[in-house]
Each structure stands twice: as C-alpha cells, then as structure tokens.
Enzyme design. Sequence first.
Site, short mmCIF file in Angstrom:
data_model
loop_
_atom_site.label_atom_id
_atom_site.label_comp_id
_atom_site.label_asym_id
_atom_site.label_seq_id
_atom_site.Cartn_x
_atom_site.Cartn_y
_atom_site.Cartn_z
N ARG A 1 15.96 9.42 -12.63
CA ARG A 1 15.90 10.46 -12.02
C ARG A 1 16.36 10.46 -10.50
O ARG A 1 17.17 11.40 -10.12
CB ARG A 1 14.51 11.55 -11.93
CG ARG A 1 14.12 11.76 -13.59
CD ARG A 1 12.74 12.38 -13.58
NE ARG A 1 12.67 13.47 -12.62
CZ ARG A 1 12.56 14.66 -13.22
NH1 ARG A 1 12.41 15.09 -14.33
NH2 ARG A 1 12.48 15.83 -12.20
N GLU B 1 3.80 -6.78 0.85
CA GLU B 1 3.71 -5.53 1.78
C GLU B 1 2.25 -5.65 2.13
O GLU B 1 1.60 -5.86 1.08
CB GLU B 1 4.39 -4.27 1.33
CG GLU B 1 5.72 -4.40 0.94
CD GLU B 1 6.21 -2.97 0.52
OE1 GLU B 1 5.20 -1.96 0.21
OE2 GLU B 1 7.39 -2.87 0.42
N HIS C 1 8.59 0.63 4.04
CA HIS C 1 8.12 1.35 2.83
C HIS C 1 8.13 2.94 3.23
O HIS C 1 6.93 3.44 2.40
CB HIS C 1 7.18 0.91 2.12
CG HIS C 1 7.12 1.00 0.48
ND1 HIS C 1 6.88 0.13 -0.45
CD2 HIS C 1 7.65 2.25 -0.15
CE1 HIS C 1 7.02 0.73 -1.51
NE2 HIS C 1 7.58 1.66 -1.31
#
Length: 348
Positions: free
Chosen positions: A167, A278, A297
């Site tokens: 998507r 992260e 991020h």
Amino acid sequence: MNDPAVAPFRVAFTGDFHDAAGTPRYREFGQATLKPHPHIVSSVMPPGGNELTPTEIGDAHGVVVLASRVTRQSLAGCPDLLAIARFGVGYDSVDVPACTAADVLLTIAVGAVDRSVAEATLTWMLALSHYVRSKDLLVRNGGWDQRSQFMGTELRRKTLGLVGFGRIAQAVVQLAGGFGMQRFLAFDPLVDRDVAARLGVDLIGLDDLLARSDFVSIHCPLNDSTRNLIGANELARMKPEAYLINTARGGIVNEQALCCALHDRRIAGAGIDVFEHEPVTGPHPLAELDNVLLAPHCIAWTHELFSEIGETACQGLVDLSLGRTPRGIVNPEVLSRPGFQQKWSRWK
C-alpha cells in the site's frame, strides 16, 4: 456484552507515549477514539525499558505499543490480555508466535501510514536530488561561490524502482506521478499484478530494477527473506547517479555495504530513516558521509500520521470490547483458539 459498569475494558498505552514527567509527547495518539465508550478505561504505563514487561501490562485487555519490544517474556502471566495493537504497520519488534501461543491477537494500523510515508519518500528524493543539505551549508559557511558545484536533477522523466509494492509503495507511485516521473518499476514476488497494471507499474526482477532505476525506494517488511536483501552486489548494480531511499526497516539494506558504496561515490546518495540497531545513540558510520540524509526513524512522523494510526489502533480495541473482530490482524488463527475465545467471551 456484560454490563460495562461491572466489566470495564482496560486499555494501556506503553510509557513512551509520555515523557519522564508524564506529559504527552504527541498531540493525539488514539485517546479520542476511546473516549466515547464509557466501558473502556485507558491509562499510560510509566516510562520503562525497551522491552514490555508483564508488570507493565498488568490486567490490561489491550495494549497499544509504540516502540517497545514484545517478547515471550512480556506476555508471561497476563491472563486477561486479548490484543497487542502495534502503533504502526511494522511488527518485527513483536514475537508473533509468542502472541499466538499466549492467545493474544496482534493488530497493525493497516492503511494509516500510507500517505505520510509516501510523502516522506518524496521528501528524501527531492532533498537528495536538489542537494538541499549541501546548499544550506553553503550559506551558513560562507560558500556562496561554490554553488555551481551542486547542480541538482529533477524527478521529471526519471525512473523509480520500488522494492516491495504494498500500500505504501502504491501511494508513492500516485504522488510521484505528479512530478512527471517517466517509469515505475517494482520487485515484489507477492504483488497483485492487476494492481500494478492499473497503476502503470512494470513488475521485474530485483537485479533489473536496480540497474534501471534513478531512485530505488525500499518498501518491504523485514523478515528472513529480506534481511540484507540489498548488499554489496546489489548496490554495485545501481547507476552511479542513482539514489537509495529506505523508510521501511533497518537490516534490509546492509549498512556496511551502503557506507562503502556512498564513500566511494558508487551511488549518488541515500536517504535513511531506519537502522539495523535502534535507537542510534552514538556516532554512526553513515553520519560521517556528506551524501546521505538521516532521520531517527521518524521522517514520516506528522500530527496527522499519529492521529490516524492512533484512531486505527484504538478502533481495533474498541471493536474487540464490543465483540467485533478488528481489522489488521496479523495472526488471525488466534480467533479460533479456545483460550482466546474464553477470554473474549465476556465481551461477546
């Protein structure tokens, strides 16, 4: 459903939605979706570590998780828990088999991130191809006379290659078309070919996509088949004037190989929002390079994004509390498990 006054449905948000002082970090993250339902009681956990704990979950029936990892240990001894609602669409930080074994649904915010991530992808493409960072520094550092060294390039008549064509990638194509991009390529073994054809996207192999694209944008999930999907060999196939964009997940692109390719100018540049490990709290090799743009991020974070993700995530929990099946279930087999049905029976 049982009398709401007797049986409240408890929703907990992980502690990272608030700062250490207990102040909300974000304008809206789903609370408004819960407020019209008096049988739902919501709370925010105290700030915790990187991994969700059973103590933090407590007697919650649903937990909205921002960045915390969810492991088998997280779910131990939480007999009331019906669902983990991931605040986003990526779920590599959640142990899905552990959720299933614990009779806990995992839901993601399907559709809520498409527009924002697509805009962020275009942001990287424009900023890189127009040398936005370098031109800003020219003014700040008195380098006005060096401006002719930073001639940019337009998106018009360029080819965009999409690794993964879900998507978000489809939303990127719809936006990028307005910039006059000439061709769209996609690599995705699972893609719906009718969707690709309707959007004018050619489905090709990864090697061919890398060789032909002026921009390569990553939009696939991180899993065993995509980890290090883009390594030294793949980067070597890209044009020297091409740019790489990663707004998906760290680990899909091999960071060491990318550093080498950027350092040696074997590709023109990169926009990187995600990292193998992260959070990044110390010096990172990519930060030493002048042809890469970095974000922690959050390149796609907007007030609209958080509002829509929160609405989607919390609506799923509202549905559960009303005996309805929520959207965006990652492990739908849980719905038929006796343990889950027993927990859910009080709301049906």
